[in-house]
Design a protein around this motif. Sequence first.
Motif, PDB file in Angstrom:
ATOM      1  N   VAL A 226      48.100  -8.043 -11.889  1.00 41.09           N
ATOM      2  CA  VAL A 226      48.454  -7.074 -12.928  1.00 41.09           C
ATOM      3  C   VAL A 226      48.441  -5.670 -12.323  1.00 41.09           C
ATOM      4  O   VAL A 226      47.987  -5.455 -11.204  1.00 41.09           O
ATOM      5  CB  VAL A 226      47.463  -7.147 -14.120  1.00 41.09           C
ATOM      6  CG1 VAL A 226      47.568  -8.478 -14.840  1.00 41.09           C
ATOM      7  CG2 VAL A 226      46.022  -6.908 -13.637  1.00 41.09           C
ATOM      8  N   GLY A 227      48.939  -4.705 -13.096  1.00 37.21           N
ATOM      9  CA  GLY A 227      48.920  -3.317 -12.670  1.00 37.21           C
ATOM     10  C   GLY A 227      50.223  -2.912 -12.009  1.00 37.21           C
ATOM     11  O   GLY A 227      51.109  -3.734 -11.752  1.00 37.21           O
ATOM     12  N   GLY A 228      50.332  -1.630 -11.703  1.00 34.58           N
ATOM     13  CA  GLY A 228      51.548  -1.088 -11.128  1.00 34.58           C
ATOM     14  C   GLY A 228      51.400  -0.641  -9.695  1.00 34.58           C
ATOM     15  O   GLY A 228      52.245   0.103  -9.186  1.00 34.58           O
ATOM     16  N   SER A 229      50.344  -1.080  -9.016  1.00 32.56           N
ATOM     17  CA  SER A 229      50.075  -0.670  -7.641  1.00 32.56           C
ATOM     18  C   SER A 229      50.622  -1.692  -6.650  1.00 32.56           C
ATOM     19  O   SER A 229      51.082  -2.779  -7.030  1.00 32.56           O
ATOM     20  CB  SER A 229      48.567  -0.516  -7.437  1.00 32.56           C
ATOM     21  OG  SER A 229      48.237  -0.243  -6.100  1.00 32.56           O
ATOM     22  N   ASP A 230      50.544  -1.357  -5.354  1.00 28.96           N
ATOM     23  CA  ASP A 230      50.873  -2.326  -4.316  1.00 28.96           C
ATOM     24  C   ASP A 230      49.660  -3.193  -3.975  1.00 28.96           C
ATOM     25  O   ASP A 230      49.724  -4.018  -3.051  1.00 28.96           O
ATOM     26  CB  ASP A 230      51.408  -1.637  -3.060  1.00 28.96           C
ATOM     27  CG  ASP A 230      50.437  -0.634  -2.455  1.00 28.96           C
ATOM     28  OD1 ASP A 230      49.454  -0.262  -3.140  1.00 28.96           O
ATOM     29  OD2 ASP A 230      50.668  -0.187  -1.308  1.00 28.96           O
ATOM     30  N   HIS A 231      48.573  -3.022  -4.710  1.00 23.09           N
ATOM     31  CA  HIS A 231      47.417  -3.905  -4.639  1.00 23.09           C
ATOM     32  C   HIS A 231      47.179  -4.509  -6.017  1.00 23.09           C
ATOM     33  O   HIS A 231      47.377  -3.836  -7.046  1.00 23.09           O
ATOM     34  CB  HIS A 231      46.143  -3.142  -4.243  1.00 23.09           C
ATOM     35  CG  HIS A 231      46.097  -2.712  -2.815  1.00 23.09           C
ATOM     36  ND1 HIS A 231      45.191  -3.213  -1.900  1.00 23.09           N
ATOM     37  CD2 HIS A 231      46.836  -1.808  -2.129  1.00 23.09           C
ATOM     38  CE1 HIS A 231      45.371  -2.641  -0.728  1.00 23.09           C
ATOM     39  NE2 HIS A 231      46.368  -1.777  -0.844  1.00 23.09           N
ATOM     40  N   TRP A 232      46.746  -5.764  -6.035  1.00 27.26           N
ATOM     41  CA  TRP A 232      46.266  -6.364  -7.277  1.00 27.26           C
ATOM     42  C   TRP A 232      44.743  -6.218  -7.330  1.00 27.26           C
ATOM     43  O   TRP A 232      44.071  -6.268  -6.290  1.00 27.26           O
ATOM     44  CB  TRP A 232      46.635  -7.837  -7.340  1.00 27.26           C
ATOM     45  CG  TRP A 232      48.090  -8.071  -7.610  1.00 27.26           C
ATOM     46  CD1 TRP A 232      48.870  -7.423  -8.525  1.00 27.26           C
ATOM     47  CD2 TRP A 232      48.944  -9.018  -6.962  1.00 27.26           C
ATOM     48  NE1 TRP A 232      50.157  -7.917  -8.481  1.00 27.26           N
ATOM     49  CE2 TRP A 232      50.233  -8.893  -7.536  1.00 27.26           C
ATOM     50  CE3 TRP A 232      48.755  -9.972  -5.949  1.00 27.26           C
ATOM     51  CZ2 TRP A 232      51.313  -9.678  -7.144  1.00 27.26           C
ATOM     52  CZ3 TRP A 232      49.820 -10.749  -5.554  1.00 27.26           C
ATOM     53  CH2 TRP A 232      51.086 -10.604  -6.147  1.00 27.26           C
ATOM     54  N   PRO A 233      44.186  -6.036  -8.511  1.00 21.28           N
ATOM     55  CA  PRO A 233      42.730  -5.885  -8.609  1.00 21.28           C
ATOM     56  C   PRO A 233      41.992  -7.203  -8.391  1.00 21.28           C
ATOM     57  O   PRO A 233      42.497  -8.281  -8.715  1.00 21.28           O
ATOM     58  CB  PRO A 233      42.535  -5.367 -10.040  1.00 21.28           C
ATOM     59  CG  PRO A 233      43.741  -5.839 -10.789  1.00 21.28           C
ATOM     60  CD  PRO A 233      44.867  -5.860  -9.805  1.00 21.28           C
ATOM     61  N   LEU A 234      40.790  -7.059  -7.853  1.00 20.97           N
ATOM     62  CA  LEU A 234      39.885  -8.193  -7.640  1.00 20.97           C
ATOM     63  C   LEU A 234      38.670  -7.991  -8.530  1.00 20.97           C
ATOM     64  O   LEU A 234      38.062  -6.919  -8.523  1.00 20.97           O
ATOM     65  CB  LEU A 234      39.469  -8.258  -6.173  1.00 20.97           C
ATOM     66  CG  LEU A 234      38.383  -9.272  -5.793  1.00 20.97           C
ATOM     67  CD1 LEU A 234      38.841 -10.699  -6.060  1.00 20.97           C
ATOM     68  CD2 LEU A 234      37.993  -9.104  -4.317  1.00 20.97           C
ATOM     69  N   LEU A 235      38.314  -9.018  -9.293  1.00 19.86           N
ATOM     70  CA  LEU A 235      37.212  -8.951 -10.251  1.00 19.86           C
ATOM     71  C   LEU A 235      36.125  -9.947  -9.869  1.00 19.86           C
ATOM     72  O   LEU A 235      36.413 -11.016  -9.328  1.00 19.86           O
ATOM     73  CB  LEU A 235      37.685  -9.271 -11.663  1.00 19.86           C
ATOM     74  CG  LEU A 235      38.609  -8.300 -12.403  1.00 19.86           C
ATOM     75  CD1 LEU A 235      40.008  -8.254 -11.780  1.00 19.86           C
ATOM     76  CD2 LEU A 235      38.726  -8.687 -13.869  1.00 19.86           C
ATOM     77  N   ALA A 236      34.883  -9.606 -10.185  1.00 19.00           N
ATOM     78  CA  ALA A 236      33.774 -10.526  -9.971  1.00 19.00           C
ATOM     79  C   ALA A 236      32.743 -10.349 -11.079  1.00 19.00           C
ATOM     80  O   ALA A 236      32.581  -9.259 -11.627  1.00 19.00           O
ATOM     81  CB  ALA A 236      33.119 -10.307  -8.607  1.00 19.00           C
ATOM     82  N   LYS A 237      32.069 -11.446 -11.376  1.00 14.01           N
ATOM     83  CA  LYS A 237      31.010 -11.424 -12.384  1.00 14.01           C
ATOM     84  C   LYS A 237      29.750 -11.986 -11.749  1.00 14.01           C
ATOM     85  O   LYS A 237      29.792 -13.005 -11.039  1.00 14.01           O
ATOM     86  CB  LYS A 237      31.416 -12.264 -13.598  1.00 14.01           C
ATOM     87  CG  LYS A 237      30.438 -12.221 -14.755  1.00 14.01           C
ATOM     88  CD  LYS A 237      30.918 -13.101 -15.902  1.00 14.01           C
ATOM     89  CE  LYS A 237      32.174 -12.558 -16.530  1.00 14.01           C
ATOM     90  NZ  LYS A 237      32.593 -13.377 -17.708  1.00 14.01           N
ATOM     91  N   PHE A 238      28.625 -11.302 -12.000  1.00  8.09           N
ATOM     92  CA  PHE A 238      27.360 -11.688 -11.380  1.00  8.09           C
ATOM     93  C   PHE A 238      26.241 -11.807 -12.423  1.00  8.09           C
ATOM     94  O   PHE A 238      26.258 -11.120 -13.448  1.00  8.09           O
ATOM     95  CB  PHE A 238      26.911 -10.638 -10.352  1.00  8.09           C
ATOM     96  CG  PHE A 238      27.874 -10.429  -9.230  1.00  8.09           C
ATOM     97  CD1 PHE A 238      27.903 -11.307  -8.156  1.00  8.09           C
ATOM     98  CD2 PHE A 238      28.741  -9.349  -9.227  1.00  8.09           C
ATOM     99  CE1 PHE A 238      28.791 -11.109  -7.108  1.00  8.09           C
ATOM    100  CE2 PHE A 238      29.626  -9.142  -8.187  1.00  8.09           C
ATOM    101  CZ  PHE A 238      29.654 -10.026  -7.123  1.00  8.09           C
TER     102      PHE A 238
END
Length: 244
Positions: A226-238
Motif C-alpha cells: 500500500v501507499g504511494g512510495s517506492d517502498h512498501w511499509p513493513l509492520l510487526a506486532k510484539f
Amino acid sequence: MEISIMTFNVYMDGHKDEEAAAKTVEAILESGVDIVCLQESNPGWQQLIEPKVSTVYPHSYFFNDFHAYGGRGMLSKYPITATQWCKKVFPWWYGALLTKIGVGGGVEVAVLNVHLRAPFPSNPLIVQSQRRQEIETHMKQLDDDESEEACTTKNLIVLGDFNSANGPCHDFLHSLGFCNALYKSGRNWFRSKTWHMMNGMVGFLYDHIYYSASDFHLVDAEIKKVGGSDHWPLLAKFQLSPQR
C-alpha cells in the motif's frame, strides 16, 4: 502488553505528488499500528502528515536533515518521552533517530530508526562493510549503552531502510541477540520485497524490523503493498516480555 509498529520509507519528494501522498497518508492511517517510523521525511512531509493523522497519532517528532533523503519521522499513539539524533558516519549520508516511547505502566520502548547507505553511488566492493560501520556506530551512540560489546538499551527495536536484504550490518545485529521480525514470522520472506519498481515486478527486501528476543515476543510481521512510495511499509506486532 502488546505493541505494534511500522517502518515506512515515504520517498523524499512523494509529498509533491498529490495522489501518491494521499495513498501514503491513507496507508499510515489504515495500518492500525501504535508507532509509525518514517524515513526520507522532510518539512514538506511533516506539514502534510501531522494535521491529517493527529487524531490517531497525537504524538509526533520529526528530524529534518539538510540532506533531503536523511530525515526521519515518528508518529505515536503513546507519549514520546525522549529523542536522540545519532550522528552520521559518512558525509552526505544519514544519521539515525533514537526515540523512547512510554507505553504505560512505567514501561518505555526504544526505537532506533535507521537509513543505511544506499547502493548508488556507493562503491559496491565496500558498501556492505560501510553499512555495518554505520549500524555499529549508531548502536554505540545510544545514551545508555556503556558496553563496547553489547547493547544495554532495554526494549529496543532497530528498524528502517537498510538498503540491503542481508550482509554484515544484519550479521552485527544478530550477534547482539536481535531477531529479524519478517524472517521469524514464518512468511515467505525469500520472495518478499519492500523497495519496488515497475509496478512491483522488480524489487528487493531493503526494509527490516529487528527486535531484542529477550525483551519482545513476536506475534506477527508482514509487508503491506500500500501507499504511494517506492517502498512498501513493513509492520510487526510484539508482546512485551515481563519487565525484569
